[in-house]
Write a protein that holds these residues in place. Sequence first.
Motif, PDB file in Angstrom:
ATOM      1  N   TRP A  40      34.886  38.488  29.689  1.00  0.00           N
ATOM      2  CA  TRP A  40      36.221  38.494  29.097  1.00  0.00           C
ATOM      3  C   TRP A  40      36.321  39.642  28.109  1.00  0.00           C
ATOM      4  N   ASN A  41      37.491  40.250  28.022  1.00  0.00           N
ATOM      5  CA  ASN A  41      37.672  41.334  27.065  1.00  0.00           C
ATOM      6  C   ASN A  41      37.771  40.766  25.642  1.00  0.00           C
ATOM      7  N   ARG A  65      42.048  39.029  29.297  1.00  0.00           N
ATOM      8  CA  ARG A  65      41.611  39.535  30.595  1.00  0.00           C
ATOM      9  C   ARG A  65      40.241  38.945  30.919  1.00  0.00           C
ATOM     10  N   TYR A  80      37.169  39.487  33.892  1.00  0.00           N
ATOM     11  CA  TYR A  80      36.666  40.312  34.981  1.00  0.00           C
ATOM     12  C   TYR A  80      35.648  39.489  35.750  1.00  0.00           C
ATOM     13  N   GLU A  86      40.124  41.978  38.142  1.00  0.00           N
ATOM     14  CA  GLU A  86      40.637  41.714  36.796  1.00  0.00           C
ATOM     15  C   GLU A  86      41.725  40.648  36.929  1.00  0.00           C
ATOM     16  N   ARG A 100      46.104  38.877  39.573  1.00  0.00           N
ATOM     17  CA  ARG A 100      44.801  39.416  39.961  1.00  0.00           C
ATOM     18  C   ARG A 100      44.985  40.793  40.556  1.00  0.00           C
ATOM     19  N   VAL A 115      39.962  46.038  40.590  1.00  0.00           N
ATOM     20  CA  VAL A 115      39.887  47.259  39.795  1.00  0.00           C
ATOM     21  C   VAL A 115      38.818  48.215  40.304  1.00  0.00           C
ATOM     22  N   SER A 118      38.038  51.051  31.435  1.00  0.00           N
ATOM     23  CA  SER A 118      39.297  50.613  32.027  1.00  0.00           C
ATOM     24  C   SER A 118      40.343  51.715  32.151  1.00  0.00           C
ATOM     25  N   TRP A 150      38.973  53.160  35.703  1.00  0.00           N
ATOM     26  CA  TRP A 150      38.134  52.306  36.530  1.00  0.00           C
ATOM     27  C   TRP A 150      37.281  53.123  37.488  1.00  0.00           C
TER      28      TRP A 150
END
Length: 142
Positions: free
Chosen positions: A58-59, A64, A66, A77, A89, A92, A128, A131
């Motif tokens: 998670w960011n 977000r 991943y 993502e 969704r 990425v 990000s 990517w």
Amino acid sequence: LHSQLRTNDCKASPEGRIWCGVMHLMEHTRTGSLYCINNDLSWVSVLTEQYIPNGMVWNKAGDRMYYIDSGRGCIEEYGYSCSAKITWRRTVVQVPPEYGVPDGMTIDADGLLWVAHWGGFGVVYMGSQYWKVSRQGRCTCP
């Protein structure tokens, strides 16, 4: 769990839920699932028809998530909320086969994804902004 299923990768989300990938022992085509285990130990199926559920992070903002499906060779993502809901969704990264199979993943304080590649003997990290792979490290261990 069914006797032909096993857990693969499990991680704790920012709010303390356990997210767990489950896969078939032998058949890796659309037999896997991603589950969320809540703090009261109830669980919910979040993604079905997965190949090899792996790597979840998670960011920093917590909006977000991943996720890697190793069998499809991709990093996805998702929009994420603290109620453990994933929304939209997008793929990425579709990992080139020459890198090996994307496997475990973590995220650093700058939001870079660090991904171990099974069979590729290395770790790559990507940001990000575009990517794309920012840097690749190789190890000599099999």
